[in-house]
Design a protein around this motif. Structure first.
Motif, mmCIF file in Angstrom:
data_model
loop_
_atom_site.group_PDB
_atom_site.id
_atom_site.type_symbol
_atom_site.label_atom_id
_atom_site.label_comp_id
_atom_site.label_asym_id
_atom_site.label_seq_id
_atom_site.Cartn_x
_atom_site.Cartn_y
_atom_site.Cartn_z
ATOM 1 N N ASP A 198 -6.535 15.253 59.548
ATOM 2 C CA ASP A 198 -5.443 16.220 59.594
ATOM 3 C C ASP A 198 -4.309 15.734 58.701
ATOM 4 O OD1 ASP A 198 -6.777 17.827 61.396
ATOM 5 O OD2 ASP A 198 -5.635 17.135 63.133
ATOM 6 N N ARG A 234 -2.922 34.116 51.454
ATOM 7 C CA ARG A 234 -4.360 34.302 51.258
ATOM 8 C C ARG A 234 -4.593 35.793 51.066
ATOM 9 N NH1 ARG A 234 -8.693 31.108 52.420
ATOM 10 N NH2 ARG A 234 -10.672 32.206 52.570
ATOM 11 N N GLN A 247 -2.368 31.820 55.668
ATOM 12 C CA GLN A 247 -3.264 30.845 56.288
ATOM 13 C C GLN A 247 -2.551 29.521 56.470
ATOM 14 O OE1 GLN A 247 -7.026 30.289 54.314
ATOM 15 N NE2 GLN A 247 -7.366 28.309 55.268
ATOM 16 N N GLU A 248 -2.753 28.912 57.630
ATOM 17 C CA GLU A 248 -2.265 27.563 57.870
ATOM 18 C C GLU A 248 -3.280 26.584 57.296
ATOM 19 O OE1 GLU A 248 -2.161 26.358 61.954
ATOM 20 O OE2 GLU A 248 -0.772 24.713 61.500
ATOM 21 N N VAL A 249 -2.797 25.600 56.567
ATOM 22 C CA VAL A 249 -3.640 24.516 56.053
ATOM 23 C C VAL A 249 -3.178 23.254 56.777
ATOM 24 C CG1 VAL A 249 -4.373 23.220 54.022
ATOM 25 C CG2 VAL A 249 -3.921 25.674 53.836
ATOM 26 N N ASP A 293 -9.549 22.558 56.052
ATOM 27 C CA ASP A 293 -8.868 23.789 55.637
ATOM 28 C C ASP A 293 -8.659 23.813 54.126
ATOM 29 O OD1 ASP A 293 -8.643 24.558 58.309
ATOM 30 O OD2 ASP A 293 -6.581 23.816 58.492
ATOM 31 N N ASP A 326 -12.052 24.255 52.235
ATOM 32 C CA ASP A 326 -12.514 25.643 52.367
ATOM 33 C C ASP A 326 -11.701 26.567 51.465
ATOM 34 O OD1 ASP A 326 -14.479 25.026 54.203
ATOM 35 O OD2 ASP A 326 -13.359 25.747 55.946
ATOM 36 N N PHE A 327 -10.389 26.410 51.506
ATOM 37 C CA PHE A 327 -9.519 27.283 50.721
ATOM 38 C C PHE A 327 -9.796 27.130 49.230
ATOM 39 C CE2 PHE A 327 -5.757 28.760 48.592
ATOM 40 C CZ PHE A 327 -5.360 29.860 49.343
ATOM 41 N N ARG A 355 -7.679 32.489 63.024
ATOM 42 C CA ARG A 355 -8.539 31.419 62.542
ATOM 43 C C ARG A 355 -9.879 31.489 63.271
ATOM 44 N NH1 ARG A 355 -7.749 26.481 60.129
ATOM 45 N NH2 ARG A 355 -5.530 26.789 60.275
ATOM 46 N N GLY A 414 -12.791 27.957 59.985
ATOM 47 C CA GLY A 414 -11.648 27.938 59.093
ATOM 48 C C GLY A 414 -11.525 29.209 58.269
ATOM 49 N N ARG A 415 -12.414 30.169 58.496
ATOM 50 C CA ARG A 415 -12.353 31.442 57.801
ATOM 51 C C ARG A 415 -11.348 32.343 58.523
ATOM 52 N NH1 ARG A 415 -15.394 28.820 55.224
ATOM 53 N NH2 ARG A 415 -17.438 29.171 54.439
#
Length: 107
Positions: free
Chosen positions: A5, A14, A20-22, A27, A30-31, A96, A100-101
């Motif tokens: 984390d 997004r 979106q929270e990263v 995360d 994926d992003f 979420r 993570g999508r």
């Protein structure tokens, strides 16, 4: 706290209607992996590589966070945390999913 984390999460735009929270490496990876190929520039590949290296414990998580943050700033998608948390009516809320999508839900 998961060792993968980030020290503090941040929010990125997004698409047109979602924020979106990263919060960590998963995360960020994926992003970056889903970032449209036609919008990838010179900072995208190094940011993705550093995140993957941090995931494999070859780099520090803080280095990956800074790389992703640099990418987000350059792409113009970094959002103010206070604004993202308020979720104004004109912004569609995002939920979420387990992987993570994000899926769109009505605000």
């Amino acid at each position: 706290m998961n060792p993968q984390d980030f020290s503090s999460a941040f929010f990125v735009k997004r698409g047109t209607n979602a924020v979106q929270e990263v919060a960590g490496l998963a995360d960020a990876i994926d992003f970056l992996s889903e970032w449209p190929e036609d919008r990838r520039d010179v900072i995208h590949e190094p940011a993705l590589r550093v995140c993957c290296e941090a995931h494999d414990k070859q780099k520090a998580v803080s280095v990956a966070r800074n790389a992703f943050l640099g990418f987000a700033k350059r792409a113009g998608i970094l959002k103010n945390v206070a604004c993202a948390q308020q979720r104004p009516a004109w912004v569609a809320a995002a939920c979420r999913c387990r992987l993570g999508r994000f899926c769109q839900v009505s605000a």
